[in-house]
Motif scaffolding. Structure first.
Motif, PDB file in Angstrom:
ATOM      1  N   TRP A  91      50.173  29.847  46.280  1.00 55.48           N
ATOM      2  CA  TRP A  91      49.365  31.443  45.931  1.00 55.48           C
ATOM      3  C   TRP A  91      49.227  32.525  46.275  1.00 55.48           C
ATOM      4  O   TRP A  91      49.364  33.523  45.478  1.00 55.48           O
ATOM      5  CB  TRP A  91      48.195  30.680  46.838  1.00 55.48           C
ATOM      6  N   ARG A  95      51.341  34.323  43.383  1.00 54.85           N
ATOM      7  CA  ARG A  95      50.609  34.372  42.283  1.00 54.85           C
ATOM      8  C   ARG A  95      49.524  35.516  42.612  1.00 54.85           C
ATOM      9  O   ARG A  95      50.328  36.142  41.347  1.00 54.85           O
ATOM     10  CB  ARG A  95      49.430  32.884  41.621  1.00 54.85           C
ATOM     11  N   ASP A 150      52.205  38.550  41.260  1.00 59.16           N
ATOM     12  CA  ASP A 150      52.155  39.362  39.941  1.00 59.16           C
ATOM     13  C   ASP A 150      50.741  40.020  39.430  1.00 59.16           C
ATOM     14  O   ASP A 150      50.478  40.035  39.000  1.00 59.16           O
ATOM     15  CB  ASP A 150      52.794  37.572  39.286  1.00 59.16           C
ATOM     16  N   TRP A 151      49.588  38.645  40.606  1.00 62.60           N
ATOM     17  CA  TRP A 151      48.130  39.865  39.626  1.00 62.60           C
ATOM     18  C   TRP A 151      47.620  40.663  40.331  1.00 62.60           C
ATOM     19  O   TRP A 151      46.913  41.224  39.749  1.00 62.60           O
ATOM     20  CB  TRP A 151      47.270  38.618  40.324  1.00 62.60           C
ATOM     21  N   GLU A 201      47.444  33.075  32.377  1.00 60.03           N
ATOM     22  CA  GLU A 201      48.283  32.396  32.443  1.00 60.03           C
ATOM     23  C   GLU A 201      47.703  30.776  33.338  1.00 60.03           C
ATOM     24  O   GLU A 201      46.221  30.510  33.354  1.00 60.03           O
ATOM     25  CB  GLU A 201      48.573  32.773  34.368  1.00 60.03           C
ATOM     26  N   LEU A 255      48.174  27.204  34.777  1.00 58.90           N
ATOM     27  CA  LEU A 255      48.246  27.072  36.139  1.00 58.90           C
ATOM     28  C   LEU A 255      48.509  25.832  36.523  1.00 58.90           C
ATOM     29  O   LEU A 255      48.184  25.084  36.740  1.00 58.90           O
ATOM     30  CB  LEU A 255      47.022  27.448  36.785  1.00 58.90           C
TER      31      LEU A 255
END
Length: 204
Positions: A39, A42, A45-46, A180, A182
């Motif tokens: 997490w 991620r 990146d987010w 994206e 998941l």
């Protein structure tokens, strides 16, 4: 009480009663180092590289809020459950974070505006997702980001919001949107999953 995206009404969940065991789910508590790292990767990146003001709606016990705070973001979390909010406050004690009891569909943040609005597994429960998205967009500063983690769960009577429906709702609201997938990253969930799970990152 919340509604399914198909208009049906789910059983009421007593989130205060669920709070004590909530973090036992791998993707809720992020207690497993591999799940937590997945997490964190991620979110890297987010979220914007530069720390900013982040609103975590339906924050639960604050696990994603904590990851964001560790990256330097100033966090405001909102959840309907006072018990969840209390756990989040404990989890982020000493951090630049504040947690409020309130409805994700009408966050009690007044005129405050944010660089990121982060929402995980909430939109599908709301009776009018389009209205919620418009409200959340209006909580963003120019150039801000909506980060939405959603999915469709179950096979007999699936619930959730498909990615194509969510992107269609976002089309008139966002300048750039990316999806994206998941589902194929078992590290995020602590196990392999076969249902539709995804994130949408939309820039306003």
């Amino acid at each position: 009480m919340t509604n399914h995206s198909d208009g049906s009404t789910p059983a009421r969940v007593d989130w205060d009663a669920e709070a004590a065991a909530f973090d036992e789910e791998p993707d809720h508590g992020l207690r497993d180092p591999d799940v937590r790292a997945a997490w964190a990767d991620r979110l890297r990146d987010w979220l914007a590289d530069r720390p900013g003001d982040l609103l975590d709606l339906g924050c639960g016990t604050g696990s994603l809020s904590l990851l964001a705070a560790e990256r330097g973001h100033r966090v405001t979390g909102v959840d309907l459950s006072p018990a969840m909010v209390e756990q989040a406050r404990t989890k982020l004690a000493g951090r630049d974070a504040v947690f409020l009891v309130g409805d994700a569909a009408a966050p009690p943040v007044g005129e405050e505006r944010f660089d990121t609005v982060l929402v995980r597994h909430v939109l599908w429960t709301l009776p009018d997702p389009g209205r919620a998205l418009r409200l959340w967009r209006d909580l963003l500063r120019p150039g801000g980001r909506l980060v939405l983690v959603e999915g469709v769960w179950g096979t007999v009577s699936p619930v959730g919001i498909p990615a194509d429906r969510l992107t269609a709702l976002l089309a008139p609201l966002a300048g750039h949107t990316r999806v994206e997938r998941l589902s194929d990253d078992s590290r995020l969930w602590g196990r392999a999953v076969e249902d539709e799970r995804y994130a949408v990152v939309a820039t306003v």
